[in-house]
Motif scaffolding. Structure first.
Motif, PDB file in Angstrom:
ATOM      1  N   THR A  24       0.826  -1.201   0.000  1.00  0.00           N
ATOM      2  CA  THR A  24       0.000   0.000   0.000  1.00  0.00           C
ATOM      3  C   THR A  24       0.865   1.256   0.000  1.00  0.00           C
ATOM      4  OG1 THR A  24      -0.095  -0.107   2.403  1.00  0.00           O
ATOM      5  CG2 THR A  24      -1.936  -1.093   1.181  1.00  0.00           C
ATOM      6  N   ALA A  25       0.288   2.328  -0.514  1.00  0.00           N
ATOM      7  CA  ALA A  25       0.993   3.611  -0.558  1.00  0.00           C
ATOM      8  C   ALA A  25       0.028   4.733  -0.212  1.00  0.00           C
ATOM      9  CB  ALA A  25       1.585   3.855  -1.940  1.00  0.00           C
ATOM     10  N   ALA A  26       0.554   5.741   0.461  1.00  0.00           N
ATOM     11  CA  ALA A  26      -0.184   6.974   0.716  1.00  0.00           C
ATOM     12  C   ALA A  26       0.513   8.074  -0.076  1.00  0.00           C
ATOM     13  CB  ALA A  26      -0.177   7.307   2.201  1.00  0.00           C
ATOM     14  N   ILE A  27      -0.266   8.873  -0.753  1.00  0.00           N
ATOM     15  CA  ILE A  27       0.303   9.962  -1.537  1.00  0.00           C
ATOM     16  C   ILE A  27      -0.046  11.272  -0.847  1.00  0.00           C
ATOM     17  CG2 ILE A  27       0.315  11.153  -3.750  1.00  0.00           C
ATOM     18  CD1 ILE A  27      -0.360   8.475  -5.055  1.00  0.00           C
ATOM     19  N   LEU A  28       0.984  11.981  -0.400  1.00  0.00           N
ATOM     20  CA  LEU A  28       0.786  13.318   0.136  1.00  0.00           C
ATOM     21  C   LEU A  28       0.628  14.255  -1.047  1.00  0.00           C
ATOM     22  CD1 LEU A  28       3.491  13.404   2.941  1.00  0.00           C
ATOM     23  CD2 LEU A  28       1.098  12.728   3.120  1.00  0.00           C
ATOM     24  N   TYR A  29      -0.060  15.346  -0.838  1.00  0.00           N
ATOM     25  CA  TYR A  29      -0.223  16.281  -1.942  1.00  0.00           C
ATOM     26  C   TYR A  29       1.127  16.740  -2.450  1.00  0.00           C
ATOM     27  CZ  TYR A  29      -5.228  16.771  -1.235  1.00  0.00           C
ATOM     28  OH  TYR A  29      -6.560  16.523  -1.156  1.00  0.00           O
ATOM     29  N   PHE A  30       1.230  16.894  -3.753  1.00  0.00           N
ATOM     30  CA  PHE A  30       2.448  17.409  -4.359  1.00  0.00           C
ATOM     31  C   PHE A  30       2.496  18.922  -4.145  1.00  0.00           C
ATOM     32  CE2 PHE A  30       2.345  13.906  -7.827  1.00  0.00           C
ATOM     33  CZ  PHE A  30       2.796  12.987  -6.905  1.00  0.00           C
ATOM     34  N   LYS A  64      -8.412   9.652   3.580  1.00  0.00           N
ATOM     35  CA  LYS A  64      -7.855   9.019   4.773  1.00  0.00           C
ATOM     36  C   LYS A  64      -6.576   9.732   5.223  1.00  0.00           C
ATOM     37  CE  LYS A  64      -7.141   4.360   6.542  1.00  0.00           C
ATOM     38  NZ  LYS A  64      -7.126   2.944   6.210  1.00  0.00           N
ATOM     39  N   VAL A  65      -5.744  10.111   4.276  1.00  0.00           N
ATOM     40  CA  VAL A  65      -4.515  10.848   4.591  1.00  0.00           C
ATOM     41  C   VAL A  65      -4.882  12.203   5.191  1.00  0.00           C
ATOM     42  CG1 VAL A  65      -2.420  11.890   3.634  1.00  0.00           C
ATOM     43  CG2 VAL A  65      -3.216   9.681   2.771  1.00  0.00           C
ATOM     44  N   ASP A  66      -5.822  12.906   4.557  1.00  0.00           N
ATOM     45  CA  ASP A  66      -6.256  14.215   5.055  1.00  0.00           C
ATOM     46  C   ASP A  66      -6.832  14.112   6.457  1.00  0.00           C
ATOM     47  OD1 ASP A  66      -5.489  15.267   2.626  1.00  0.00           O
ATOM     48  OD2 ASP A  66      -7.536  15.409   1.834  1.00  0.00           O
ATOM     49  N   SER A  67      -7.616  13.070   6.697  1.00  0.00           N
ATOM     50  CA  SER A  67      -8.228  12.874   8.006  1.00  0.00           C
ATOM     51  C   SER A  67      -7.168  12.695   9.088  1.00  0.00           C
ATOM     52  CB  SER A  67      -9.151  11.653   7.958  1.00  0.00           C
ATOM     53  OG  SER A  67      -9.677  11.376   9.226  1.00  0.00           O
ATOM     54  N   LEU A  68      -6.142  11.917   8.796  1.00  0.00           N
ATOM     55  CA  LEU A  68      -5.072  11.705   9.773  1.00  0.00           C
ATOM     56  C   LEU A  68      -4.328  13.005  10.054  1.00  0.00           C
ATOM     57  CD1 LEU A  68      -3.436   9.802  11.549  1.00  0.00           C
ATOM     58  CD2 LEU A  68      -2.007   9.312   9.579  1.00  0.00           C
ATOM     59  N   LEU A  69      -4.062  13.780   9.011  1.00  0.00           N
ATOM     60  CA  LEU A  69      -3.394  15.065   9.208  1.00  0.00           C
ATOM     61  C   LEU A  69      -4.250  16.009  10.054  1.00  0.00           C
ATOM     62  CD1 LEU A  69      -1.867  15.636   5.661  1.00  0.00           C
ATOM     63  CD2 LEU A  69      -0.610  15.233   7.767  1.00  0.00           C
ATOM     64  N   THR A  80       5.921  18.655   5.271  1.00  0.00           N
ATOM     65  CA  THR A  80       6.851  18.723   4.151  1.00  0.00           C
ATOM     66  C   THR A  80       8.168  18.014   4.431  1.00  0.00           C
ATOM     67  OG1 THR A  80       7.646  20.865   4.944  1.00  0.00           O
ATOM     68  CG2 THR A  80       5.897  20.891   3.278  1.00  0.00           C
ATOM     69  N   SER A  81       8.397  17.599   5.664  1.00  0.00           N
ATOM     70  CA  SER A  81       9.661  16.942   5.992  1.00  0.00           C
ATOM     71  C   SER A  81       9.548  15.433   5.824  1.00  0.00           C
ATOM     72  CB  SER A  81      10.074  17.268   7.433  1.00  0.00           C
ATOM     73  OG  SER A  81       9.203  16.633   8.337  1.00  0.00           O
ATOM     74  N   ASP A  82      10.701  14.796   5.663  1.00  0.00           N
ATOM     75  CA  ASP A  82      10.723  13.336   5.573  1.00  0.00           C
ATOM     76  C   ASP A  82      10.206  12.709   6.863  1.00  0.00           C
ATOM     77  OD1 ASP A  82      11.801  13.582   3.060  1.00  0.00           O
ATOM     78  OD2 ASP A  82      13.858  13.157   3.683  1.00  0.00           O
ATOM     79  N   THR A  83      10.535  13.318   8.003  1.00  0.00           N
ATOM     80  CA  THR A  83      10.103  12.798   9.304  1.00  0.00           C
ATOM     81  C   THR A  83       8.585  12.773   9.401  1.00  0.00           C
ATOM     82  OG1 THR A  83      12.104  13.715  10.289  1.00  0.00           O
ATOM     83  CG2 THR A  83      10.332  13.091  11.797  1.00  0.00           C
ATOM     84  N   CYS A  84       7.949  13.844   8.940  1.00  0.00           N
ATOM     85  CA  CYS A  84       6.489  13.904   8.964  1.00  0.00           C
ATOM     86  C   CYS A  84       5.898  12.834   8.045  1.00  0.00           C
ATOM     87  CB  CYS A  84       6.007  15.288   8.545  1.00  0.00           C
ATOM     88  SG  CYS A  84       4.205  15.462   8.562  1.00  0.00           S
ATOM     89  N   ALA A  85       6.455  12.694   6.847  1.00  0.00           N
ATOM     90  CA  ALA A  85       5.953  11.699   5.891  1.00  0.00           C
ATOM     91  C   ALA A  85       6.088  10.289   6.448  1.00  0.00           C
ATOM     92  CB  ALA A  85       6.694  11.822   4.566  1.00  0.00           C
ATOM     93  N   ILE A  86       7.210   9.992   7.093  1.00  0.00           N
ATOM     94  CA  ILE A  86       7.427   8.670   7.682  1.00  0.00           C
ATOM     95  C   ILE A  86       6.428   8.418   8.801  1.00  0.00           C
ATOM     96  CG2 ILE A  86       9.049   7.303   9.063  1.00  0.00           C
ATOM     97  CD1 ILE A  86      11.289   8.651   7.347  1.00  0.00           C
ATOM     98  N   VAL A  94       1.086   1.944   5.908  1.00  0.00           N
ATOM     99  CA  VAL A  94       1.367   1.733   4.488  1.00  0.00           C
ATOM    100  C   VAL A  94       2.822   1.341   4.271  1.00  0.00           C
ATOM    101  CG1 VAL A  94      -0.445   3.310   3.713  1.00  0.00           C
ATOM    102  CG2 VAL A  94       1.865   4.177   4.081  1.00  0.00           C
ATOM    103  N   SER A  95       3.081   0.751   3.122  1.00  0.00           N
ATOM    104  CA  SER A  95       4.437   0.359   2.759  1.00  0.00           C
ATOM    105  C   SER A  95       5.248   1.529   2.229  1.00  0.00           C
ATOM    106  CB  SER A  95       4.397  -0.723   1.671  1.00  0.00           C
ATOM    107  OG  SER A  95       3.609  -1.808   2.072  1.00  0.00           O
ATOM    108  N   TYR A  96       4.576   2.460   1.550  1.00  0.00           N
ATOM    109  CA  TYR A  96       5.246   3.584   0.908  1.00  0.00           C
ATOM    110  C   TYR A  96       4.486   4.875   1.154  1.00  0.00           C
ATOM    111  CZ  TYR A  96       7.302  -0.237  -1.743  1.00  0.00           C
ATOM    112  OH  TYR A  96       7.933  -1.397  -2.104  1.00  0.00           O
ATOM    113  N   VAL A  97       5.228   5.971   1.266  1.00  0.00           N
ATOM    114  CA  VAL A  97       4.652   7.313   1.301  1.00  0.00           C
ATOM    115  C   VAL A  97       5.307   8.079   0.155  1.00  0.00           C
ATOM    116  CG1 VAL A  97       4.385   9.451   2.595  1.00  0.00           C
ATOM    117  CG2 VAL A  97       4.292   7.267   3.785  1.00  0.00           C
TER     118      VAL A  97
END
Length: 106
Positions: A24-30, A64-69, A80-86, A94-97
């Motif tokens: 699974t993957a979650a895509i943060l907004y670009f 689902k991503v928006d809800s968690l945020l 915007t940081s890698d730490t936040c994405a992880i 998920v397996s990937y962000v």
């Protein structure tokens, strides 16, 4: 640097074999340079649809991503940081962000 990480991630995802139990993957907004927020969101939506259509990975719904945020009191632009994405990826299980920056070139 992010561009190369993004390209590498796409290559890795494209080599995954189709399985019944897909990762699974979650895509943060670009983020976008030289684009309107609507154009950037549209490109992210197209990317998500195209990635999901490969049937090699399941993409978590953006809602689902928006809800968690929101539960964390964050806006998409705050993560915007890698730490936040992880951290978001771990909470979603998920397996990937995937995050990226789209640059308009003339």
């Amino acid at each position: 640097m992010k561009k190369y990480i993004f390209i590498f991630l796409i290559l890795v995802l494209s080599t995954l074999s189709a399985q019944e139990d897909r990762p699974t993957a979650a895509i943060l907004y670009f983020t976008g340079d030289g684009l309107t927020p609507q154009q950037t969101k549209s490109l992210g939506d197209h990317f998500s649809t195209a990635l999901d259509s490969t049937r090699k990975i399941s993409v978590i719904a953006q809602v689902k991503v928006d809800s968690l945020l929101e539960m964390r009191g964050l806006d998409v632009s705050d993560c915007t940081s890698d730490t936040c994405a992880i951290s978001i990826g771990a909470d979603l299980g998920v397996s990937y962000v995937i995050a990226g920056n789209v640059i308009k070139m003339e």
